[in-house]
Design an enzyme around this catalytic site. Structure first.
Site, short mmCIF file in Angstrom:
data_model
loop_
_atom_site.label_atom_id
_atom_site.label_comp_id
_atom_site.label_asym_id
_atom_site.label_seq_id
_atom_site.Cartn_x
_atom_site.Cartn_y
_atom_site.Cartn_z
CE1 TYR A 47 9.06 44.71 17.88
CE2 TYR A 47 7.09 44.69 19.25
CZ TYR A 47 8.42 44.39 19.06
OH TYR A 47 9.12 43.74 20.07
CB SER A 51 6.59 41.27 21.20
OG SER A 51 6.00 42.35 21.89
#
Length: 253
Positions: free
Chosen positions: A158, A144
């Site tokens: 995350y 990501s």
């Protein structure tokens, strides 16, 4: 184009995973659609794949569970020769600063996003490695833009898991290159999928899109096309590569 090549896609029932499953079917793969809980969504994808003239099975399994991962790959064994693994399953939890995070929350993020990817890769290597009788293959991890941006005050846990996936991709690529296995990653930015709502931010696209370089979110299919290119023979000389599909987001401060 019918083949016996098998692609395992974790989290394959929705979003980027579902789009990848459909493109894989069109490319001639038999597809193993892994899902955690939504059996109907997984069966819907299987039905769409079968309508394309390819074959697919849905296999329930939580990538946070080693036993479930082993069962997933055992199910794939009866389907054909494993050729590709897409480590797509992941979770993003409700936004909060690190000071308010519990150990349980942080552990959940890392078990699903990192441990799951490691264990799935381990099982794939057992089947792909030339020294073990395999025919080689490709492992594509999903990272990501958060790995570069850090997601402060929202999802630093995350972001940390995705930073781990970046490093995992590079290290594993070097480790298994001579086994005929390529390991790459795709690094999405803001993509229009349900992950934002499931992470407690249903309005995130509306809030973030005006700040994006391209002034729009990406689509699941745009990410899936990048995944499929890296998994294909067209990318035969690419390993350890991390491809940004972020509309420029990952280059911003």
């Amino acid at each position: 184009m019918a083949t016996d090549r098998v692609m395992v896609i974790t989290g394959g029932s929705r979003g980027i995973g579902a789009s990848t499953a459909l493109l894989a079917a069109k490319a001639g793969y038999r597809v193993v659609v892994n899902y955690a809980s939504n059996a109907q969504a997984a069966e819907d994808i299987v039905g769409q794949i079968e309508a394309l003239g390819s074959k697919a099975i849905a296999v329930k399994g939580d990538v946070a569970s080693e036993a479930d991962i082993i069962a997933l790959f055992e199910a794939a064994d009866s389907f054909g020769q494993l050729s590709a693994l897409i480590n797509n399953a992941g979770v993003i939890l409700h936004p909060m600063p690190v000071v308010d995070m519990t150990a349980e929350r942080i552990e959940k993020s890392f078990r699903i996003n990192v441990l799951g990817s490691y264990l799935c890769a381990r099982e794939a290597i057992k089947r792909m490695a030339r020294s073990r009788g395999g025919a080689g293959g490709a492992i594509i991890n999903l990272t990501s833009a958060a790995a570069k941006l850090g997601s402060p005050k929202e999802n630093v846990d995350y972001a940390g898991t995705k930073g781990a996936i970046d490093t995992f991709t590079v290290g594993l690529a070097k480790e298994v290159a001579m086994e005929g296995i390529r390991v790459c990653a795709v690094r999405p930015g803001i993509i229009d999928t349900e992950i934002h709502a499931s992470g407690g931010q249903p309005d995130r696209l509306q809030r973030v899109v005006p700040t994006l370089t391209m002034q729009r979110a990406g689509t699941a299919e745009e990410v899936a096309k990048a995944i499929m290119w890296l998994a294909s023979d067209d990318a035969a000389y690419s390993t350890g590569a991390i491809l940004d599909v972020s509309g420029g987001r990952a280059i911003l401060p």
